[in-house]
Write a protein that holds these residues in place. Structure first.
Motif, short mmCIF file in Angstrom:
data_model
loop_
_atom_site.label_atom_id
_atom_site.label_comp_id
_atom_site.label_asym_id
_atom_site.label_seq_id
_atom_site.Cartn_x
_atom_site.Cartn_y
_atom_site.Cartn_z
N ASN A 86 0.34 -1.37 0.06
CA ASN A 86 0.09 0.20 0.28
C ASN A 86 0.58 1.73 0.25
O ASN A 86 0.41 2.30 0.23
CB ASN A 86 -0.84 -0.44 1.35
N THR A 95 0.87 -2.42 -6.85
CA THR A 95 -0.06 -2.91 -5.72
C THR A 95 -1.67 -3.19 -6.43
O THR A 95 -2.62 -2.96 -5.40
CB THR A 95 -0.04 -1.14 -5.48
N VAL A 143 -4.96 -3.44 -3.90
CA VAL A 143 -5.27 -2.51 -3.43
C VAL A 143 -7.35 -1.74 -4.04
O VAL A 143 -8.35 -2.05 -3.16
CB VAL A 143 -4.77 -0.83 -4.64
N CYS A 161 -8.65 -3.47 -0.56
CA CYS A 161 -8.73 -2.88 0.58
C CYS A 161 -9.92 -1.73 -0.17
O CYS A 161 -11.07 -1.56 0.80
CB CYS A 161 -8.16 -1.60 0.61
N VAL A 217 -7.28 4.44 -1.36
CA VAL A 217 -5.81 4.22 -0.76
C VAL A 217 -5.34 5.07 -0.34
O VAL A 217 -4.50 5.57 1.25
CB VAL A 217 -4.54 3.66 -1.93
#
Length: 616
Positions: free
Chosen positions: A398, A498, A502, A505, A529
């Motif tokens: 992240n 990433t 991401v 998340c 993010v």
């Protein structure tokens, strides 16, 4: 010059003067004692001041002291601590060399003064006694002389009177002779006492008093010399610490001269450098052609090429849109755009572990989402939910590349230290086992096999962990763009590194629990993010209080980040009501909380809450 000859008649004044001298000495002792108390208090305040501004261990302040200016300030605090120690030395030396010594001397001085004036009073009393004896013998001699004179006159009168018998005349004559003899004896006694008094008086004024007054003079002069020596010691105690205090001040100056502004600037670059290139120009969008908008590779679009420009976060602070406020960003990231799954239709909740899939909403144009992003109201509490709903990825994906590389390098170093520690422990156990083998009476060697195996297993685990992080580190270092080709490598590197983290998340509250993913959610995940920037602002917050309880009506398997799994019939605590998005935030324990569909639980709010709503 001698007090015995010059001040032979000033006994009382000398007594007052010597008492005044002792009072002056005691006053000076009190002065020095208060000075030592001031030094101690000053030293204590300096130490407290230095301690107050020392960086706290394991805190953000400790990380700030890598800068040369902060290091210089820390050196100043340490030097001030040593500076305070020198004031404590002043207090201790003044107490031991002046206060204690003078207090003992004052007691001796009082005793000596008392003895000298006692001898003086004794001599005075003796001469006064002699004077009284002289006066008594003098009065007796005077009285006897008068009596003898009257007896003689009476005898002559009786002898001249022809009418008086001869016997009376003889009697008067004998009486006159007796009185004359008594007068002679009194005269001799008076003369003897007078001579003795004169001798005593001469000795008193020429021997006793001068000797006593000389002793008092010497005592007083010693007192004066002693107080002068104490004043010199008072100055010397201060002078002795001046070189050390000078070294402390020189240390402060040296620390100030060690400040390197260029080095601090470089540390700022190392701490916050993201490794990305600034975004390129945004191309013109031609609205004259309906539903056809051309965007550049670096614009805010839903295409995969544009995602790399939005995927920035962590603590780099180098945002693509610096004019966007944080509160507007929070509102965008936490507002749900997909409904939660409906409750299962069948009687058995296990038949539908995550419920039916929620229908995908039609994609919104990017400009609509961006307008909402710019106009939404701040919701600080949503960041608390965002932070606690997810966890930092193990590979730090992240973070921007540069920051990720530093975190991975730090992790590798820590693991190597732990490996070395375990190896040292294993070596110690091995040596102990050898000792037990050579000397069985000291212990059983077999008892150490379990510890030895455990240490070896720990080393293997740590080595595997180290290899894992070293692989990630090598990947990052291999993908970090060089100065000349950074722009070319940026997009490919960031997509591969990433994208998965991401995406996970971003599905905290916006995506449905069945794991569906849309292009719109991808955009939101990329923006979400940015919430990592606010992690530090909520590190010390207390857990949200429970506002009620709930009972799970169906089994729900929370497979997405931010959700939590529940079992039918389970009782849990409610910490956040449904905000209209169909999700309710619950807590199972202090460290386990997340969101579940509101339709999956029956909520019972506390009496103190705003109304006791029940969701079925």
């Amino acid at each position: 010059m001698s007090w015995g000859t010059e001040l032979w008649d000033q006994f009382d004044n000398l007594e007052k003067h010597t008492q005044w001298g002792i009072d002056i000495l005691e006053k000076y002792i009190k002065f020095v004692k208060e000075r030592t108390e001031i030094e101690l208090s000053y030293a204590k305040q300096l130490r407290n001041l230095s301690k107050k501004y020392q960086p706290k261990k394991n805190s953000k302040e400790e990380e700030e002291y890598k800068y040369t200016a902060c290091k210089a300030f820390l050196s100043t605090l340490n030097e001030m601590n040593d500076y305070a120690g020198q004031h404590e030395v002043i207090s201790e030396n003044m107490t031991s060399q002046i206060t204690v010594d003078l207090m003992r001397y004052v007691q001796e001085l009082k005793q000596e003064r008392k003895s000298n004036f006692h001898d003086g009073r004794k001599a005075q009393q003796h001469i006064e006694t002699c004077w009284k004896q002289l006066e008594s013998s003098k009065r007796r001699f005077e009285r006897d002389c008068k009596e003898a004179d009257r007896a003689q006159q009476y005898f002559e009168k009786m002898d001249a009177d022809i009418n008086v018998t001869k016997a009376d005349v003889e009697k008067a004559r004998q009486q006159a002779q007796l009185r004359h003899q008594m007068a002679e004896d009194s005269k001799a006694d008076y003369s003897s006492i007078l001579q003795r008094f004169n001798q005593e008086q001469w000795e008193y004024y020429h021997t006793h008093i001068p000797n006593i007054f000389q002793k008092i003079q010497e005592m007083e002069e010693r007192r004066i010399v002693r107080i002068g020596e104490s004043m010199k010691t008072y100055a010397e105690v201060d002078r002795q610490v001046i070189p050390i205090i000078g070294k402390c001040l020189d240390g402060i100056v040296k620390a100030a001269e060690s400040i390197d502004q260029k080095n601090d600037s470089q540390l700022v670059v190392e701490a916050y450098k993201s490794g990305f290139e600034p975004p390129g120009d945004i191309e013109f969008e031609d609205y004259t052609q309906p539903m056809k908008r051309t965007v550049s590779e670096n614009s805010l679009s839903s295409s995969k090429e544009g995602k790399a420009e939005l995927k920035f976060g962590g603590k780099s602070r180098g945002k693509l849109w610096p004019f966007i406020k944080k509160n507007k960003l929070m509102s965008l990231l936490t507002s749900p755009h997909q409904p939660p799954p409906p409750p299962p239709a069948s009687a058995s909740p296990s038949a539908v572990p995550n419920g039916p899939q929620s229908p995908k909403q039609q994609k919104e144009p990017l400009s609509h989402r961006f307008n909402e992003f710019m106009t939404s109201k701040p919701k600080i509490h949503c960041f608390r939910s965002l932070k606690r709903g997810g966890a930092t990825p193990e590979d730090f994906s992240n973070l921007p590349p540069e920051q990720r590389r530093k975190k991975l390098q730090q992790k590798v170093d820590d693991l190597n230290k732990e490996i070395q520690k375990e190896m040292d422990q294993r070596d110690a156990i091995t040596k102990m086992k050898d000792v037990y083998l050579k000397n069985p009476q000291m212990g059983d060697p077999a008892s150490l096999d379990h510890k030895l195996a455990e240490a070896t297993q720990n080393i293997e685990k740590l080595r595997l962990e180290t290899h894992k992080f070293e692989a990630w580190l090598a990947e990052v270092e291999g993908r970090l763009p060089a100065r000349s080709e950074q722009a070319r490598r940026q997009s490919g590197m960031y997509d591969g590194q990433t994208h998965q983290t991401v995406t996970n998340c971003a599905q905290d509250r916006e995506s449905s629990p069945d794991g569906s993913y849309t292009e719109e959610q991808s955009q939101e995940s990329e923006l979400k993010v940015l919430a990592a920037d606010f992690d530090d602002e909520f590190d010390d917050e207390e857990p949200l209080p429970a506002i009620g309880t709930c009972k799970a009506l169906y089994t729900f398997e929370g497979q997405n980040e931010g959700t939590i799994s529940v079992v039918e019939g389970e009782m849990l605590s409610v910490i956040e009501e449904d905000k209209g998005d169909g999700w309710t935030r619950i807590r199972r324990s202090e460290d386990e909380e997340g969101y579940v569909p509101t339709s999956y639980v029956e909520v019972y709010l506390d009496k103190n809450a705003k109304g006791a709503k029940t969701y079925i």
